[in-house]
Design a protein around this motif. Structure first.
Motif, PDB file in Angstrom:
ATOM      1  N   TRP A   1      -2.344  17.481 -26.666  1.00  9.23           N
ATOM      2  CA  TRP A   1      -2.358  16.168 -26.032  1.00  9.23           C
ATOM      3  C   TRP A   1      -3.433  16.131 -24.957  1.00  9.23           C
ATOM      4  N   PRO A   2      -4.305  15.119 -24.944  1.00  6.81           N
ATOM      5  CA  PRO A   2      -5.261  14.991 -23.838  1.00  6.81           C
ATOM      6  C   PRO A   2      -4.534  14.621 -22.548  1.00  6.81           C
ATOM      7  N   SER A   3      -5.228  14.773 -21.429  1.00  6.34           N
ATOM      8  CA  SER A   3      -4.580  14.566 -20.134  1.00  6.34           C
ATOM      9  C   SER A   3      -4.241  13.107 -19.866  1.00  6.34           C
ATOM     10  N   SER A   4      -4.969  12.179 -20.467  1.00  7.45           N
ATOM     11  CA  SER A   4      -4.694  10.750 -20.276  1.00  7.45           C
ATOM     12  C   SER A   4      -4.183  10.147 -21.574  1.00  7.45           C
ATOM     13  N   VAL A   5      -3.253   9.203 -21.458  1.00  2.00           N
ATOM     14  CA  VAL A   5      -2.629   8.653 -22.656  1.00  2.00           C
ATOM     15  C   VAL A   5      -3.614   7.844 -23.487  1.00  2.00           C
ATOM     16  N   TRP A   6      -4.665   7.308 -22.861  1.00  2.00           N
ATOM     17  CA  TRP A   6      -5.650   6.527 -23.608  1.00  2.00           C
ATOM     18  C   TRP A   6      -6.735   7.394 -24.249  1.00  2.00           C
TER      19      TRP A   6
END
Length: 731
Positions: A61-66
């Motif tokens: 998962w990347p650090s930002s949801v977008w």
């Protein structure tokens, strides 16, 4: 897409049968440059309603949801279209443009890695909903007219307008509808192959080709997808619904906080149910330094997507051990995902805990928000203080050029608490900032989710180093309790439609409370308005206690030209509303002594100075941005005060001091009466120096003669005595 699947039990068990000869393929994307491009078409731009569905499996998962795009059809100038994204430790978010502005709905961080999930986002004209495995996770009310993404291509695995937000994982069975699907319709069909002729279905990609460089749209609209930067090996097995999946998130105890291990250390492990159904019986085990395996059975029911910290019976003797390796794992019959079953951690206790180590923040693949979970001790009774230190350095491409607000928060019990704030400098590295966060000690126990946010709009950004320091010693009180007052990042100021009077807060006072204070971090932002508010406007606000104007806040930082973070670019020397570029924002504190009675609630009201912005329309986010305040305030109550309560305050209603922190001169101000005497004490109460003052309203002392640390500055006037906690930093 898995063919000929029959859903047997409303996805609770997600059990189904399928033809042994059926194709079942999906596309794996590497998070670097893989994506699928689909040309714009009228069918892909619904206007009244929209449903987007997909099966996904995230590798990371990347650090930002977008920042991890599943499906993107977003454009800008103006904002238009829609997207489905994932990140932030397992959140997914559905975003649409309404009246040329983005609206979104997101799930909590409930999804795991290396496991299949069905996700769906729905917009019906007035609400947005988001589902995981057919279960509604969140709903938000919205207004406005849908702004279609006309002229914008669609990507699977990346964003067409802001490229680089690549998906790291697998995508399967993508569906787009121009109708708002109900929860029941989503449940009934999420694991069933469609024909492509269903009412409202405008694009359908089952991805069953298994080879080649295109994916077919099985509706009659023929919006074929083109694979970009992908190879034959990116065709992988399609979705396998997760029926049972429990795994280990982390070692909750022994904690890494402390000066050493003890002879009676408890072992605790946090586990998570990643599946759609509750679980109640499974085994959890641990191994210390490669020794014997200890296994116990968990008999507590854990709901779908929920976590649970399991405490093993008994304790282990780690006395004299400086470092320990613990491996924990779960065992569950029928577990369909073995990737998350085991965690190994090396724990070495320390009084200095590194939360973020040169962690990148940017407006790009790293994201503005970074998170980390730290397992703290059950209590912090062994520590007299908890300090937090921060430094900003530049990435290889240089620092971001702008002064922007940033904050450190924790998420505890589903609530966010801002601990500290700072403002980034104009393009240079700065830091050596310290905040005393001892008031939050009751929240800094067991599992704590730390969050760093830097508002940055460039691709370079910042590297943040954040460290906690635990000072051993007796607490200056028996107990401290903190509660929220006014907490907002955007209180609009000067708009006649928005009150300048914050909501009155009624605070219950404990029967054993014998000291209390208000703690507030407040900064003004926005410029190009009447009086250049709120960044460059000087105002005085007031706090009312039980209907009486009691405390004053002169929100103005007049010493920016003395900032040790210099020289900077831009207007760093200009005075501002409570902040300076490249500097920490220390909290305001008001002593409630004489303003409360134990056991009797107190009413607090925060009233801003009367102000009207004559330019409260037509904001262009450039030379003219809306005036607003960022205000996070708390009420802190102390019980016992066995060592006195003076040292829990950094300012009082009678005295204040600046700059704080300081590397040299520190100015004490008598806010009510002229000063008579100032004394400097060490943190352990030793008198270091006394300055006689001849009834002056302010008096400056040189703290550069003292080493780095915290000092207590006692100020006296004719009728008052108060203590200010001053932080001395290195030059």
């Amino acid at each position: 897409m898995r063919l000929n699947i029959t859903l047997l039990s409303l996805i609770i068990l997600l059990a189904f049968s399928w033809s042994a000869t059926a194709q079942n393929y999906a596309l794996q994307m590497d998070g670097t440059d893989n994506k699928v491009g689909i040309m714009d078409s009228e069918e892909l731009n619904p206007t009244d309603a929209l449903t987007v569905e997909a099966w996904i499996k995230a590798y990371e998962w990347p650090s930002s949801v977008w920042a991890g795009v599943i499906l993107g059809k977003q454009g800008t100038n103006p904002d238009k279209g829609y997207c489905f994204t994932g990140g932030e430790n397992g959140k997914v978010e559905f975003t649409v443009s309404l009246d040329e502005a983005w609206s979104a709905v997101a799930t909590p961080a409930i999804l795991g890695t290396d496991a299949w999930y069905h996700v769906a986002g729905v917009y019906d004209g007035t609400t947005m909903k988001i589902y995981v495995n057919g279960i509604l996770q969140n709903t938000t009310d919205v207004t406005g007219t849908f702004t279609p993404g006309t002229g914008v291509v669609m990507n699977l695995g990346d964003n067409p307008t802001w490229p680089g937000r690549f998906w790291n994982g697998v995508i399967d069975e993508v569906r787009i509808w121009n109708v708002a699907r109900t929860g029941q319709e989503i449940q009934d069909n999420l694991a069933t192959e469609l024909t492509g002729t269903e009412t409202g279905l405008v694009a359908y990609y089952p991805m069953n080709e298994g080879e080649g460089d295109t994916i077919a749209d099985l509706t009659g609209n023929e919006n074929t997808g083109q694979l970009i930067n992908m190879v034959a090996e990116d065709w992988v097995t399609g979705f396998e619904p997760t029926t049972s999946d429990v795994g280990v998130l982390g070692i909750a105890s022994p904690s890494a906080v402390g000066s050493g291990f003890t002879g009676t250390e408890a072992v605790k492990v946090e586990v998570k149910n990643f599946a759609n159904s509750p679980i109640s019986t499974f085994d959890v085990s641990y191994v210390v330094n490669g020794g014997d395996t200890v296994t116990e059975t968990v008999n507590t029911e854990i709901a779908a997507f929920e976590t649970y910290i399991y405490a093993f019976g008994g304790t282990i003797d780690l006395s004299g051990v400086s470092e320990v390796e613990i491996t924990a794992f779960t065992t569950l019959d029928g577990d369909s995902n073995m990737e998350n079953d085991t965690v190994t951690e090396v724990i070495s206790p320390s009084l200095n805990i590194l939360v973020f180590d040169e962690t990148r923040h940017n407006y790009g693949s790293y994201g503005q928000t970074q998170n980390r979970t730290i397992y703290m001790p059950e209590n912090l009774d062994a520590y007299s203080q908890v300090l937090m230190h921060a430094d900003l350095t530049c990435p290889s491409g240089g620092c971001d050029p702008w002064d922007q607000p940033a904050k450190i928060s924790i998420n505890k019990n589903a609530e966010s608490w801002e601990l500290a704030r700072y403002i980034t400098p104009y393009g240079i590295a700065c830091g050596d900032w310290t905040w005393d966060i001892s008031d939050f000690r009751e929240l800094l126990t067991e599992k704590v989710e730390w969050e760093s946010y830097i508002q940055v709009w460039g691709s370079s950004g910042w590297l943040l180093t954040l460290e906690l320091e635990f000072i051993e010693g007796e607490m200056p009180y028996d107990a401290a309790h903190i509660s929220k007052l006014w907490c907002t990042d955007n209180w609009v100021y000067g708009d006649p439609e928005v009150s300048y009077d914050f909501d009155e807060m009624v605070v219950p006072i404990g029967a054993n409370t014998n000291a209390a204070k208000i703690r507030m971090t407040m900064t003004g932002h926005g410029q190009g308005n009447t009086d250049n508010a709120a960044e460059f406007s000087e105002f005085t606000h007031h706090i009312h206690v039980d209907g009486v104007e009691t405390f004053e806040q002169h929100l103005w930082k007049a010493d920016c030209n003395a900032n040790s973070c210099s020289p900077q670019n831009g207007t760093w020397q200009y005075s501002r509303a409570g902040w300076c570029p490249g500097q920490d924002v220390q909290p305001w504190e008001w002593d409630m002594e004489g303003h409360f009675t134990p056991g009797v609630p107190v009413a607090l009201d925060f009233v801003l100075a009367d102000y009207t912005n004559l330019l409260n329309t037509g904001y262009n986010s450039g030379s003219h941005t809306e005036p607003h305040y960022r205000c996070h305030s708390y009420f802190v109550q102390y019980e016992g005060a066995n060592n006195g309560t003076e040292d829990v305050f950094t300012a009082t209603s009678q005295f204040s001091g600046y700059p704080n922190p300081t590397s040299g001169t520190f100015t004490v101000v008598g806010k009510v009466e002229p000063l008579k005497e100032i004394s400097v004490y060490s943190i352990d109460g030793k008198l270091l120096h006394t300055y006689p003052v001849n009834l002056q309203e302010q008096f400056s002392i040189d703290l550069s003669v003292y080493s780095y640390g915290i000092y207590m500055i006692q100020a006296k006037s004719e009728n008052h005595v108060g203590t200010i906690r001053a932080i001395v930093q290195g030059k």
